[in-house]
Design a protein around this motif. Structure first.
Motif, PDB file in Angstrom:
ATOM      1  N   VAL B 122       3.979   6.187   2.820  1.00 15.95           N
ATOM      2  CA  VAL B 122       4.460   5.212   3.798  1.00 15.95           C
ATOM      3  C   VAL B 122       5.936   4.895   3.579  1.00 15.95           C
ATOM      4  N   ALA B 123       6.314   4.745   2.316  1.00 11.71           N
ATOM      5  CA  ALA B 123       7.701   4.406   2.006  1.00 11.71           C
ATOM      6  C   ALA B 123       8.647   5.518   2.440  1.00 11.71           C
ATOM      7  N   GLU B 124       8.210   6.750   2.210  1.00 12.39           N
ATOM      8  CA  GLU B 124       9.065   7.877   2.599  1.00 12.39           C
ATOM      9  C   GLU B 124       9.192   7.979   4.121  1.00 12.39           C
ATOM     10  N   GLN B 125       8.118   7.580   4.800  1.00 13.28           N
ATOM     11  CA  GLN B 125       8.152   7.648   6.258  1.00 13.28           C
ATOM     12  C   GLN B 125       8.870   6.440   6.865  1.00 13.28           C
ATOM     13  N   GLY B 126       9.085   5.418   6.055  1.00 15.85           N
ATOM     14  CA  GLY B 126       9.818   4.246   6.547  1.00 15.85           C
ATOM     15  C   GLY B 126       8.995   3.304   7.404  1.00 15.85           C
ATOM     16  N   ASP B 127       7.683   3.286   7.201  1.00 21.64           N
ATOM     17  CA  ASP B 127       6.823   2.372   7.968  1.00 21.64           C
ATOM     18  C   ASP B 127       6.835   1.008   7.297  1.00 21.64           C
ATOM     19  N   PHE B 128       7.702   0.122   7.785  1.00 19.80           N
ATOM     20  CA  PHE B 128       7.926  -1.141   7.089  1.00 19.80           C
ATOM     21  C   PHE B 128       6.706  -2.064   7.121  1.00 19.80           C
ATOM     22  N   ARG B 130       3.522  -1.418   7.374  1.00 20.36           N
ATOM     23  CA  ARG B 130       2.459  -0.955   6.471  1.00 20.36           C
ATOM     24  C   ARG B 130       2.886  -1.131   5.006  1.00 20.36           C
ATOM     25  N   HIS B 131       4.159  -0.972   4.772  1.00 22.73           N
ATOM     26  CA  HIS B 131       4.693  -1.194   3.427  1.00 22.73           C
ATOM     27  C   HIS B 131       4.389  -2.611   2.945  1.00 22.73           C
ATOM     28  N   ILE B 132       4.645  -3.581   3.821  1.00 21.11           N
ATOM     29  CA  ILE B 132       4.374  -4.979   3.467  1.00 21.11           C
ATOM     30  C   ILE B 132       2.909  -5.165   3.104  1.00 21.11           C
ATOM     31  N   GLU B 133       2.036  -4.573   3.915  1.00 25.04           N
ATOM     32  CA  GLU B 133       0.602  -4.698   3.659  1.00 25.04           C
ATOM     33  C   GLU B 133       0.209  -4.083   2.319  1.00 25.04           C
ATOM     34  N   LEU B 134       0.711  -2.887   2.068  1.00 24.42           N
ATOM     35  CA  LEU B 134       0.335  -2.189   0.836  1.00 24.42           C
ATOM     36  C   LEU B 134       0.910  -2.893  -0.384  1.00 24.42           C
ATOM     37  N   ASP B 135       2.104  -3.402  -0.242  1.00 27.07           N
ATOM     38  CA  ASP B 135       2.706  -4.161  -1.326  1.00 27.07           C
ATOM     39  C   ASP B 135       1.828  -5.357  -1.685  1.00 27.07           C
ATOM     40  N   ALA B 136       1.433  -6.106  -0.649  1.00 27.13           N
ATOM     41  CA  ALA B 136       0.593  -7.279  -0.885  1.00 27.13           C
ATOM     42  C   ALA B 136      -0.756  -6.863  -1.480  1.00 27.13           C
ATOM     43  N   ALA B 137      -1.311  -5.773  -0.967  1.00 27.97           N
ATOM     44  CA  ALA B 137      -2.622  -5.311  -1.432  1.00 27.97           C
ATOM     45  C   ALA B 137      -2.580  -4.921  -2.905  1.00 27.97           C
ATOM     46  N   GLY B 174      13.695  -2.861  -0.791  1.00 20.46           N
ATOM     47  CA  GLY B 174      13.714  -1.397  -0.736  1.00 20.46           C
ATOM     48  C   GLY B 174      12.317  -0.855  -0.957  1.00 20.46           C
ATOM     49  N   MET B 175      11.844  -0.093   0.001  1.00 25.85           N
ATOM     50  CA  MET B 175      10.462   0.390  -0.086  1.00 25.85           C
ATOM     51  C   MET B 175      10.267   1.388  -1.218  1.00 25.85           C
ATOM     52  N   VAL B 176      11.199   2.299  -1.335  1.00 26.01           N
ATOM     53  CA  VAL B 176      11.062   3.332  -2.366  1.00 26.01           C
ATOM     54  C   VAL B 176      11.133   2.706  -3.758  1.00 26.01           C
ATOM     55  N   GLN B 177      12.054   1.751  -3.896  1.00 26.52           N
ATOM     56  CA  GLN B 177      12.178   1.063  -5.179  1.00 26.52           C
ATOM     57  C   GLN B 177      10.885   0.300  -5.515  1.00 26.52           C
ATOM     58  N   ALA B 178      10.269  -0.289  -4.483  1.00 30.71           N
ATOM     59  CA  ALA B 178       9.016  -1.015  -4.701  1.00 30.71           C
ATOM     60  C   ALA B 178       7.948  -0.080  -5.240  1.00 30.71           C
ATOM     61  N   VAL B 179       7.852   1.092  -4.632  1.00 25.17           N
ATOM     62  CA  VAL B 179       6.857   2.064  -5.086  1.00 25.17           C
ATOM     63  C   VAL B 179       7.138   2.448  -6.531  1.00 25.17           C
ATOM     64  N   HIS B 180       8.401   2.633  -6.832  1.00 26.23           N
ATOM     65  CA  HIS B 180       8.798   2.984  -8.206  1.00 26.23           C
ATOM     66  C   HIS B 180       8.358   1.902  -9.195  1.00 26.23           C
ATOM     67  N   ASP B 181       8.627   0.632  -8.837  1.00 23.58           N
ATOM     68  CA  ASP B 181       8.214  -0.483  -9.695  1.00 23.58           C
ATOM     69  C   ASP B 181       6.698  -0.528  -9.859  1.00 23.58           C
ATOM     70  N   HIS B 182       6.010  -0.347  -8.746  1.00 20.11           N
ATOM     71  CA  HIS B 182       4.549  -0.401  -8.788  1.00 20.11           C
ATOM     72  C   HIS B 182       3.998   0.716  -9.669  1.00 20.11           C
ATOM     73  N   GLN B 183       4.625   1.857  -9.579  1.00 22.42           N
ATOM     74  CA  GLN B 183       4.211   2.999 -10.419  1.00 22.42           C
ATOM     75  C   GLN B 183       4.295   2.602 -11.898  1.00 22.42           C
TER      76      GLN B 183
END
Lengths: 216, 216
Positions: B122-128, B130-137, B174-183
């Motif tokens: 989602v982050a790579e596709q730039g779907d903001f 859905r990003h918010i939802e997944l971040d919260a989830a 930043g979506m990509v950075q968020a994914v990185h942190d979550h990882q």
DNA sequence: GCGTTCAACACTGCATGCAGATAGCGTCGA
DNA sequence: TCGACGCTATCTGCATGCAGTGTTGAACGC
């Protein structure tokens, strides 16, 4: 409206809320006590509306619990929830200690020192009631210095419920030990090291939490 | 009582509370919107009593603010308060990450991995959205695994207010950075090191907090 | 045109009415 | 003696009445 409470500047419901809250925290209203809206309305000589408002607020902050069609009663706080409260309190006290250190002002040092001095005397004399007050005052001073409204509010909520729960247990962390822990926090804050202050505050609460766990 | 909401099992006031809460969090009711009790009562085809109850609860958890004799409006959350929210969130997310690691179960790893995998795409596709939802989830999954009712409730409250405040700002971490942190959080939890998990979660929120501070 | 006054309106906050639900208690039967 | 049943009292939760107050906007003076 004829109130027995002389609080004209405020709403009746607001005054009732604070009054009931105080009575719950002070132990005057024990856990399990029914919060009957008509009974309270008569006691305070007001209508049921503001009483209901006050009870709703108490329930919302978990100082009371309600059952469908049965109304509310003063919250019974389980040992498990008390541990959970301390898990929260540990990190929250750590956070405010860190922030208070970062925003350090001389006034904080003075007030903490005054509290600590009296606390040491009180602990040696074994005045438990005054000990509780000074303990609370010490932590309150720090969280006010942190100037973080969100953290302060959370700690207020935690603290009030801890007081309710503690009344049901005979557990104490030891007055002298508490003074010792507070001394360490005081020194860490005074040294200007936020990390050390956070760690000292966390260690203090962590120790109490483990005492609770062990007392199962 | 003729309600347009089909919720018989619950109290009307409870349903209204949840409905209004959702509308505030979703942004349907913007900060500053007046919460007129008569108007809402008419909209939902109920009397003013349960509406009033709902508004009181919203005020109590700071999703609405009231003025004496002027009623309530949807809370306007200042930049300063948003920072304060993040100060709290930093330590709270740290605490639940630590607890979730201590109480580690395989199911947590699976659900986090699933979320993380989708999040990366989602982050790579730039779907903001859905990003918010997944971040919260992702964060919700961790705090549920921590099994600390007090911490969970606090984080729920923080999260809802953050969502309200964030709508007023264009800031994103930043979506990509968020994914990185979550990882990093995911790996720390998976490694079974509570300290590392706490540190990773704190670092994640801390970074966002500093972004907020810098954006003044 | 612009500031002031005032009156109508709308809403808040407290009081109260009322239907339905629950708990407590006495009665009855075995 | 003990348990099931039903009755009564009380309370909850929603609806509604009402006085006091803040706000808005229009008429008025300048």
């Amino acid at each position: 409206m004829t109130s027995s409470l002389q609080a004209d500047p405020q709403r009746v419901g607001e005054v009732l809320y604070k009054t009931l809250r105080d009575r719950i925290i002070s132990g005057e209203l024990r856990p399990g006590t029914r919060l009957s809206v008509p009974a309270l309305a008569e006691e305070f000589r007001v209508s049921r509306s503001p009483v209901r408002d006050a009870v709703i607020r108490l329930v919302q902050e978990n100082l009371a619990a309600e059952t469908m069609n049965r109304g509310a009663e003063v919250a019974r706080i389980s040992r498990a929830e008390l541990v959970s409260l301390y898990e929260a309190r540990e990190v929250l006290e750590g956070a405010v200690a860190r922030l208070a250190t970062e925003k350090y002002e001389a006034a904080l040092r003075r007030s903490l020192l005054a509290l600590l001095t009296e606390h040491r005397t009180v602990a040696e004399q074994g005045d438990f009631a005054r000990h509780i007050e000074l303990d609370a005052a010490f932590h309150r001073e720090i969280r006010q210095a942190a100037k973080s409204p969100v953290l302060s509010r959370m700690l207020d909520g935690v603290q009030s419920r801890v007081l309710v729960a503690m009344r049901s247990t005979s557990l104490t962390g030891g007055m002298v030990q508490a003074v010792h822990d507070h001394q360490a926090i005081f020194e860490a804050i005074g040294s200007g090291d936020p990390e050390a202050a956070e760690e000292a505050a966390r260690a203090h609460i962590h120790r109490l939490k483990e005492l609770l766990r062990a007392a199962d």
